[in-house]
Scaffold this active site. Structure first.
Site, PDB file in Angstrom:
ATOM      1  N   HIS A  92      30.327 -52.456  32.484  1.00 18.25           N
ATOM      2  CA  HIS A  92      30.202 -53.450  31.413  1.00 18.25           C
ATOM      3  C   HIS A  92      29.203 -54.543  31.786  1.00 18.25           C
ATOM      4  CE1 HIS A  92      32.095 -55.872  28.044  1.00 18.25           C
ATOM      5  NE2 HIS A  92      31.373 -56.786  28.682  1.00 18.25           N
ATOM      6  N   GLU A  93      29.402 -55.141  32.940  1.00 15.50           N
ATOM      7  CA  GLU A  93      28.518 -56.229  33.345  1.00 15.50           C
ATOM      8  C   GLU A  93      27.091 -55.736  33.570  1.00 15.50           C
ATOM      9  OE1 GLU A  93      29.576 -59.064  32.871  1.00 15.50           O
ATOM     10  OE2 GLU A  93      31.708 -58.567  32.772  1.00 15.50           O
ATOM     11  N   HIS A  99      38.048 -69.180  28.317  1.00 18.55           N
ATOM     12  CA  HIS A  99      37.023 -68.688  27.398  1.00 18.55           C
ATOM     13  C   HIS A  99      36.685 -69.729  26.329  1.00 18.55           C
ATOM     14  CE1 HIS A  99      37.995 -64.739  29.059  1.00 18.55           C
ATOM     15  NE2 HIS A  99      36.986 -64.223  28.400  1.00 18.55           N
ATOM     16  N   TYR A 135      33.181 -69.475  24.197  1.00 22.02           N
ATOM     17  CA  TYR A 135      33.808 -68.686  23.139  1.00 22.02           C
ATOM     18  C   TYR A 135      34.649 -69.496  22.158  1.00 22.02           C
ATOM     19  CZ  TYR A 135      32.207 -64.220  24.846  1.00 22.02           C
ATOM     20  OH  TYR A 135      31.413 -63.154  25.190  1.00 22.02           O
TER      21      TYR A 135
END
Length: 790
Positions: free
Chosen positions: A574-575, A706, A712
């Site tokens: 993912h990263e 987050h 976010y």
């Protein structure tokens, strides 16, 4: 209109999700955990950026100038020669100070040389120089690219690189001295960013470019830059009158301070919990890797003779330790103690984040009102693809689609635990869920994640990942340890080369958990971005991008390499997807190169896309080799991994929906100081998003970095928003034929030339259409979630 079309697609997709949804697995992209966004010239809260991954587990928010010659060995590949990616002149502050590495001329950031004592004088000198540069720019500015954007990019870059260096060290090498130094200069940094973002001469020059007869001759990327900066300037108060602007600036300063404090409290609260265990019966069930880690923790705390076999052992709230206890400890009282400690982090005493949350929400609402928005969510959505209404509608449809499946998940656990004779079967609660979920997974699919660890050693995983990148995108990745200074002996440095052998990018990789100094989660961030203006040779070529990837997986124990869970493998993929979009960009306009300039709710596409390859047979079997015997993962185990992909998908989906819904509720309807507390909101949302209600003392919000310490806020929904895009993108490879190597390479080349190359220089939906040949559809996502037949 195109955005509205994508919204319609997403909503149709969610209406069809009647039973199960997979969780997009990733482990923090955030300023405090998975954040990443396009840093606007005018946005003082966008430096630096990092991409925190979502909170994924049913019980855990994991969400992870001198060339320095390193003596550490690299477990991955081979050595290579040096080629500078940076213009050293572009990195230097105009005041040269031999004694301060922050002010020296450097090729790669001197991560090994910067100490807390350098921060105060270094940042203050840098800001003084940048203030002079800005004054000169305002005095000479003209509505043209060379007289506006190019000098402005140089100012932004100097601050971004140096502040990014300091802030990165705080994330991976935290200390009270470094915190104090950053806190002392943070207000000055924010003050300068506000000064830059509210510059009327620059704002007017951008507007003049947009209104000029030459506007239509500009490239799409340059138009995006102009439009984005005008919008960001307004959102940063450039149009406010003097008194309102002063109020706005005070709010921004205080929000920055509160955000930093929130993250520090979470880290400190996580580090604070330690449970010393001397009786092995108390930790029965913990796998060997967890026992080794617990003994290693004990050694680091002064128990010099601690061993995995005989202890003593120290349990912490750091990711590898916490997850191991929740999933494998047979001692129910231990699970309860650790769970209660985890959900109450940063909620009491000097580390209590409750009041910080209240202040943050109050100030965000005041900021929104000053900008003539009804709430902070509307401010957030101003730079995203979605609207508040569409995001809420999406989440509600997802919730309805997931609820019955989540209820069935719980019933399955109750029945299974009862069949197994568990005394708690009639009273399953939060600290039982992960434990019995793992037992049911083992029974249903005959998969034990801990038993799979020996097949996923970090060296093999990275070799396989790099081989995949070569196949798909035609790049070579090679070890370059010793070329760039690093902040820890375990950090690896790599060079990325194209098919001709020329370097195109570089990246750092910091894989292991270090609870005493490193924040939790996994994230990718940029060190420097690709840029024509900041070219080392005056514009004949572009400056090459440099990234870093940070994870928090189990470190090597003794002579064994780091042995990974399958989830940790997915996290690295993912990263790396984020890093690829940063490193393989071909956009030369630095302000929209790579991840910069991409709408937040589309930025997860390449990261989630890369996760799909963890289930690709050739890729997985190439990675999964026993670290001692070399044995390949058995075929039947691979098939079980694929079958288990949607295990408890309803529960995991609901968890993500809860986080996203609470986020939007707090930033739309919640009234700070009103009759309803933040915990009332959390419990109200939980009634519709949790099959088992949270404990009355649940204070998860106090560690929800987050949205309170990351990027976010009113944007957590973005993880779900991007799933349609990423699944559909991967389906292009399925359509071409995953067993057809030639077709895979051709499709990979197209993906590189569009999704990875175009960066923020083109609207994300248009980029997707250019790759896929059409707008996205939900079919691939539904198929991957097992909701329609393959």
């Amino acid at each position: 209109m195109r955005h509205e079309c994508l919204v319609s697609v997403l909503l149709i997709a969610n209406m069809l999700m009647a039973t199960r949804l997979t969780l997009t697995l990733s482990l923090s992209r955030s300023r405090s955990i998975l954040k990443r966004t396009s840093p606007s010239i005018f946005n003082p809260n966008k430096f630096p950026k990092s991409l925190p991954c979502p909170l994924w587990s049913s019980s855990f928010s994991f969400c992870i100038d001198q060339l320095h010659k390193s003596t550490s060995s690299n477990p991955f590949t081979t050595t290579c020669s040096f080629s500078s990616p940076l213009s050293s002149s572009s990195m230097a502050a105009s005041s040269f100070d031999d004694s301060n590495p922050l002010l020296q001329d450097f090729v790669f950031p001197p991560f090994d040389a910067v100490e807390p004592k350098h921060v105060r004088p270094g940042i203050r000198a840098l800001l003084n120089n940048l203030e002079r540069d800005l004054e000169e720019l305002e005095r000479t500015v003209e509505p043209s690219w060379p007289k506006l954007v190019e000098p402005l990019e140089k100012i932004v870059d100097k601050l971004s690189v140096v502040w990014g260096l300091v802030n990165h060290l705080k994330s991976v090498k935290d200390s009270s001295e470094l915190r104090s130094a950053i806190e002392d200069v943070q207000a000055d940094k924010v003050k300068f960013q506000l000064r830059l973002g509210q510059s009327k001469p620059l704002y007017n020059a951008f507007k003049a470019i947009r209104e000029s007869p030459d506007w239509q001759t500009l490239s799409e990327a340059r138009k995006r830059i102009v439009e984005n900066q005008i919008k960001e300037a307004v959102l940063n108060g450039v149009s406010l009158e003097d008194d309102k602007r002063e109020q706005f600036n005070k709010i921004e300063q205080e929000l920055e301070r509160l955000s930093e404090k929130f993250g520090e409290n979470v880290l400190d609260a996580t580090k604070k919990f330690e449970k010393l265990i001397t009786d092995k019966k108390e930790i029965e069930g913990l796998p060997a890797t967890a026992l080794g880690l617990a003994a290693q923790s004990a050694v680091s705390k002064g128990h010099e003779n601690a061993t995995a076999e005989n202890g003593p052992w120290i349990i912490t709230l750091d990711a590898p330790s916490y997850i191991a206890v929740m999933q494998h400890a047979r001692n129910r009282s231990l699970r309860e103690e650790v769970y209660r400690a985890y959900i109450s982090r940063a909620s009491s005493g000097d580390l209590d984040n409750t009041e910080l949350i209240e202040q943050i929400l109050k100030l965000r609402l005041e900021k929104a009102k000053l900008l003539n928005y009804n709430n902070y969510a509307e401010v957030s959505m101003a730079t995203k693809m979605a609207t508040v209404d569409k995001a809420e509608e999406l989440l509600e449809k997802l919730r309805r689609a997931s609820w019955d499946a989540a209820v069935q998940d719980m019933e399955d656990l109750k029945k299974f635990s009862k069949d197994e004779g568990a005394s708690e079967a009639d009273d399953l609660t939060h600290w039982d869920i992960s434990f019995w979920s793992e037992r049911l997974r083992e029974s249903k699919y005959d998969i034990n994640e801990e038993e799979l660890r020996p097949f996923f050693s970090l060296p093999n995983v990275m070799d396989g990942l790099f081989h995949l990148a070569k196949t798909l995108f035609g790049i070579e990745i090679e070890q370059a340890d010793g070329l760039a200074p690093v902040w820890n002996k375990d950090v690896k440095f790599f060079r990325v080369k194209d098919s001709s052998g020329s370097p195109v990018a570089y990246f750092y990789f910091d894989p292991y958990s270090r609870p005493s100094e490193k924040r939790q989660g996994a994230w990718m961030d940029e060190v420097v971005a690709r840029s024509r203006v900041l070219s080392p040779d005056g514009g004949n070529s572009s400056r090459l991008p440099v990234a870093h990837m940070v994870c928090n997986q189990t470190p090597p124990v003794g002579s064994k390499p780091s042995l990974m869970t399958f989830r940790e493998v997915e996290t690295v993929f993912h990263e790396f997807g984020h890093a690829l979009q940063h490193m393989l960009t071909k956009e030369d306009e630095g302000l929209v190169a790579g991840i910069r300039g991409i709408e937040w709710d589309a930025v997860e596409l390449p990261s989630q896309f890369m996760e799909n390859w963890c289930y690709h047979k050739e890729t997985l079997m190439g990675i999964a080799k026993h670290f001692e015997t070399g044995e390949t993962l058995p075929e039947d185990v691979y098939l079980k991994l694929v079958a288990a992909r949607t295990y408890r998908a309803g529960t995991l989906s609901l968890r993500q929906i809860k986080f996203a819904t609470v986020d939007l509720e707090l930033h739309t309807k919640y009234v700070p100081g009103g009759p309803e507390s933040i915990y009332d909101v959390d419990r109200r949302v939980s009634e519709k998003t949790q099959v088992i209600p949270p404990l009355p003392e649940d204070r998860f919000l106090c560690s929800f970095s987050h949205i309170f310490a990351g990027g976010y806020a009113a944007g957590y929904y973005s993880y779900k928003w991007a799933e349609v895009l990423s699944a559909d993108a991967f389906s292009a490879f399925e359509d071409a034929g995953l067993d057809n190597n030639k077709a895979v390479k051709e499709t990979g080349h197209k993906f590189r030339e569009t999704i990875l190359a175009l960066g923020g220089g083109k609207a994300p939906l248009e980029v997707f259409v250019q790759f896929r040949g059409r707008e996205p559809t939900p079919d691939a996502l539904l198929r991957h979630n097992g909701l329609i037949a393959a």
